[in-house]
Design an enzyme around this catalytic site. Structure first.
Site, short mmCIF file in Angstrom:
data_model
loop_
_atom_site.label_atom_id
_atom_site.label_comp_id
_atom_site.label_asym_id
_atom_site.label_seq_id
_atom_site.Cartn_x
_atom_site.Cartn_y
_atom_site.Cartn_z
N HIS A 34 1.36 5.61 -2.34
CA HIS A 34 0.02 5.53 -1.74
C HIS A 34 -1.06 5.41 -2.82
O HIS A 34 -2.01 4.65 -2.69
CB HIS A 34 -0.20 6.78 -0.88
CG HIS A 34 -1.58 6.93 -0.32
ND1 HIS A 34 -1.95 6.39 0.88
CD2 HIS A 34 -2.68 7.54 -0.82
CE1 HIS A 34 -3.23 6.67 1.11
NE2 HIS A 34 -3.69 7.38 0.09
N SER B 235 -2.32 3.74 6.21
CA SER B 235 -1.70 3.53 4.91
C SER B 235 -0.34 4.22 4.86
O SER B 235 0.64 3.68 4.34
CB SER B 235 -2.60 4.08 3.81
OG SER B 235 -1.89 4.16 2.60
#
Lengths: 212, 212
Positions: free
Chosen positions: A49, A21
């Site tokens: 995020h 990620s």
């Protein structure tokens, strides 16, 4: 940034997801966060995020004295005062006290008597009860206005404010007011913001502080 | 919808802000939510209110049996199981139990032994401990996969799932898997989602249930 602690992941699988990620987020925010310091980039990275919304890289504004002030305050375990409990329970790695007064009976009484929101009353209550520390507002513009007012009247001892309330009414204006104040601050321009943004910001700062 | 309780506002000022915000949100989501029922529109409205992001009106997908199933389950005060504590502490008006096992020592042990995330281990732990109720996932795709797997193996008693994990890795796929399952569900297509989306959805459902 401590590799093991990244984004709060505590297992191999969680860690792998967080790393992958991270790569994606960095590629998304690269252009918009070029001018920022490493610590500021970490904050933006964590916000994107947490929201999967790269627009935040364009909307964030951080005062020049913000990072230095917060590293000092967090190192001294200054109290973190949040506007609502959701924000409080998102801050999981802090060694100092994380406080929220929104359900305090005295706060509910102040709100009723003065006809203000409970979120604003909670800031007033803290100031009257010798609060010294950091204010984190993820939701209530009224809490932000109250903190700015008390600061300008020398009635509250503040290190910095994370001011990221969300909403179409009042939120954007309250964040502009904070940006124009003398309080070290981070804000999100416009209506966006909210609990995960506030939490991402604080957790990134805590991680930076611990890694120094 | 009880006027006094709208969006959790409990003072005159909070109430005025919520009402004005409501008008703006309704104008933003009108076109995208035309085909939805009143109850479904309320959910979308609350999600957009909580995120100040009208894109959610385009990304939400609600299974046809979702609202009926949840009104029944919530009326019976079925347990709400959340993936993380932030989500738990956002659900403030429920008369039933709201549970989160992410910090339970047994869960941490399961995660370590099976090398899975604590969020997935928490769902497994619930299933083994006679959980019957509603699962709310705002963050961990792995929790969603675990719930679907247990459901397909008849190892968990589920009324419905709010499945809105956020993130660039795994989240979108996990939500598609939920959408394609037989579990009554609400999802957000793509990477977006998160704690405020999960909380907005559940709080809207609770409010609808209480107003009936």
């Amino acid at each position: 940034m401590g590799d093991k602690m990244f984004m709060g992941a505590s297992t191999k699988q969680g860690h792998d997801i967080a790393n992958k990620s991270r790569e994606i987020v960095i590629s998304l925010i690269k252009d918009d966060s070029k001018a920022l310091s490493k610590e500021e980039q970490d904050i933006v990275e964590r916000i994107v995020h947490s929201t999967a919304d790269s627009e935040y890289a364009k909307l964030v504004s951080i005062s020049s004295n913000f990072v230095d002030n917060n590293l000092k305050a967090l190192k001294n375990n200054k109290t973190l005062l949040t506007d609502i409990n959701m924000v409080k329970y998102g801050i999981t790695q802090y060694d100092g006290v994380v406080e929220c007064y929104i359900k305090n009976p005295d706060v509910i009484e102040i709100a009723k008597n003065q006809k203000i929101t409970r979120a604003a009353a909670a800031i007033q209550f803290a100031a009257k009860n010798d609060f010294k520390g950091i204010i984190v507002v993820g939701n209530a513009p009224t809490a932000l206005y109250e903190a700015i007012k008390l600061y300008e009247n020398n009635e509250i001892d503040l290190a910095f404010i994370v001011g990221v309330p969300v909403g179409f009414v009042g939120a954007a204006d309250s964040k502009e007011a904070l940006k124009n104040s003398k309080i070290p601050n981070i804000i999100i321009k416009g209506p966006k913001g909210g609990t995960p943004v506030a939490v991402a910001c604080v957790n990134s700062l805590i991680q930076t502080m611990k890694s120094k």
